[in-house]
Scaffold this motif. Structure first.
Motif, short mmCIF file in Angstrom:
data_model
loop_
_atom_site.label_atom_id
_atom_site.label_comp_id
_atom_site.label_asym_id
_atom_site.label_seq_id
_atom_site.Cartn_x
_atom_site.Cartn_y
_atom_site.Cartn_z
N PRO A 155 22.65 16.22 2.57
CA PRO A 155 23.19 15.75 1.29
C PRO A 155 22.12 15.44 0.24
N GLY A 156 20.87 15.33 0.63
CA GLY A 156 19.83 14.98 -0.34
C GLY A 156 19.66 13.47 -0.41
N ILE A 157 18.47 13.05 -0.82
CA ILE A 157 18.12 11.63 -0.79
C ILE A 157 18.97 10.81 -1.75
N LEU A 158 19.25 11.35 -2.94
CA LEU A 158 20.00 10.58 -3.93
C LEU A 158 21.45 10.37 -3.50
N LEU A 159 22.09 11.44 -3.02
CA LEU A 159 23.47 11.32 -2.54
C LEU A 159 23.55 10.43 -1.31
N THR A 160 22.56 10.53 -0.45
CA THR A 160 22.53 9.69 0.75
C THR A 160 22.45 8.21 0.38
N LEU A 161 21.55 7.87 -0.53
CA LEU A 161 21.41 6.47 -0.94
C LEU A 161 22.66 5.98 -1.66
N ALA A 162 23.21 6.81 -2.55
CA ALA A 162 24.41 6.41 -3.29
C ALA A 162 25.59 6.21 -2.35
N TYR A 196 25.50 5.60 0.94
CA TYR A 196 25.26 4.50 1.86
C TYR A 196 25.48 3.15 1.19
N PHE A 197 24.80 2.92 0.07
CA PHE A 197 24.91 1.62 -0.58
C PHE A 197 26.29 1.40 -1.19
N GLY A 198 26.91 2.48 -1.68
CA GLY A 198 28.26 2.35 -2.22
C GLY A 198 29.26 1.94 -1.16
N LEU A 199 29.21 2.60 -0.01
CA LEU A 199 30.13 2.27 1.08
C LEU A 199 29.80 0.91 1.70
N LEU A 200 28.51 0.57 1.75
CA LEU A 200 28.12 -0.73 2.27
C LEU A 200 28.65 -1.85 1.37
N PHE A 201 28.60 -1.63 0.07
CA PHE A 201 29.15 -2.61 -0.88
C PHE A 201 30.66 -2.74 -0.68
N ALA A 202 31.33 -1.61 -0.47
CA ALA A 202 32.79 -1.63 -0.27
C ALA A 202 33.16 -2.37 1.00
N VAL A 203 32.41 -2.14 2.08
CA VAL A 203 32.67 -2.85 3.34
C VAL A 203 32.51 -4.35 3.14
N THR A 204 31.44 -4.73 2.45
CA THR A 204 31.20 -6.15 2.20
C THR A 204 32.31 -6.76 1.34
N ALA A 232 34.46 4.84 7.34
CA ALA A 232 33.99 5.69 6.24
C ALA A 232 32.47 5.65 6.16
N LEU A 233 31.90 4.45 6.32
CA LEU A 233 30.44 4.31 6.27
C LEU A 233 29.77 5.01 7.44
N THR A 234 30.24 4.74 8.65
CA THR A 234 29.60 5.32 9.82
C THR A 234 29.84 6.83 9.91
N GLY A 235 31.00 7.28 9.42
CA GLY A 235 31.23 8.72 9.38
C GLY A 235 30.28 9.40 8.41
N PHE A 236 30.08 8.78 7.25
CA PHE A 236 29.14 9.34 6.28
C PHE A 236 27.73 9.38 6.86
N MET A 237 27.34 8.33 7.55
CA MET A 237 26.01 8.31 8.16
C MET A 237 25.89 9.35 9.26
N GLY A 238 26.99 9.59 9.98
CA GLY A 238 26.99 10.66 10.97
C GLY A 238 26.80 12.01 10.32
N TYR A 239 27.43 12.21 9.17
CA TYR A 239 27.26 13.46 8.43
C TYR A 239 25.81 13.66 8.00
N THR A 240 25.16 12.60 7.53
CA THR A 240 23.79 12.73 7.06
C THR A 240 22.82 13.08 8.20
N VAL A 241 23.14 12.65 9.43
CA VAL A 241 22.24 12.93 10.54
C VAL A 241 22.47 14.31 11.15
#
Length: 233
Positions: A62-69, A71-79, A93-102
């Protein structure tokens, strides 16, 4: 005399309430820990399934910018929704996205000599570190609360150094950061587990998220270290 005795009685009652409150907190901590392990297991399985699908479908990184956006966007939503059922769904949603990035990273490692062994070794090492540190944090009498500030500062420095290694293409710095992240994540797993056990973290959604992120970072750091070692054999 009677007045003095009547004023003294509430002190005894308050001591009883403190004892009861301690028992309630202990029971709550056990409940949080139980719910955390269950939700964490489900999230790990879901993230692994997404990572496998991303590998099979050969999805691009996904690229570094999309990855950071993401991750932090979903982390904010979880919080934001941590106290509702929506928060539970957002952990997936967060862990699935992180699975996609790996997924793309796993494909890159598979292309190296002994790539499958490298992934297996990283998985085994991650499981071993997690079980060891979580088990130790559960039974140790040592107070780990003082590690919080150190670990946070360490992660900020490691993240900035990692970004610098990516943008300036410095492999040696990237490997150094990976080694530091392994140590930091081992400490973070112990710190977060003890917070749950001692009642410092009472929300199992946030406890699950914190532990998952630590496990994910630990695995990717080990993957990079073992992948580099395997490519130089």
């Amino acid at each position: 005399m009677d007045d003095r005795l009547s004023r003294a009685r509430p002190l005894t009652l308050r001591a009883d309430h403190v004892s009861d409150a301690t028992m309630v907190i202990d029971e709550r901590a056990r409940g949080v820990l139980r719910n955390t392990w269950m939700l964490l297991g489900l999230n790990l399985a879901f993230s692994a399934a997404v990572a496998y699908f991303a590998m099979a479908a050969k999805w691009p990184a996904p690229g570094i910018l999309l990855t950071l956006a993401g991750y932090f966007g979903l982390l904010f939503a979880v919080t934001r929704f941590r106290d509702s059922g929506v928060g539970v769904l957002l952990t997936f949603a967060l862990t699935g996205f992180m699975g996609y990035t790996v997924g793309p990273l796993l494909n890159a490692v598979m292309a190296l000599p002994g790539g499958s062994q490298t992934i297996t070794l990283a998985l085994g090492a991650t499981a071993g570190v997690f079980l060891t540190m979580a088990g130790w944090a559960t039974v140790t009498r040592r107070d780990l609360s003082g590690m919080g500030s150190f670990l946070f500062i360490g992660m900020v420095v490691a993240m900035l150094a990692g970004l610098g290694a990516i943008f300036f293409e410095i492999p040696a710095l990237s490997l150094t950061v990976s080694a530091v992240v392994v140590l930091l994540m081992a400490g973070m797993i112990a710190f977060e587990t003890q917070r749950i056990v001692r009642g410092g973290e009472t929300n199992y959604v946030m406890a699950t998220t914190g532990l998952f992120v630590s496990i994910f970072n630990l695995f990717t750091a080990l993957l990079q270290l073992f992948g580099f070692a395997g490519s130089n054999d």
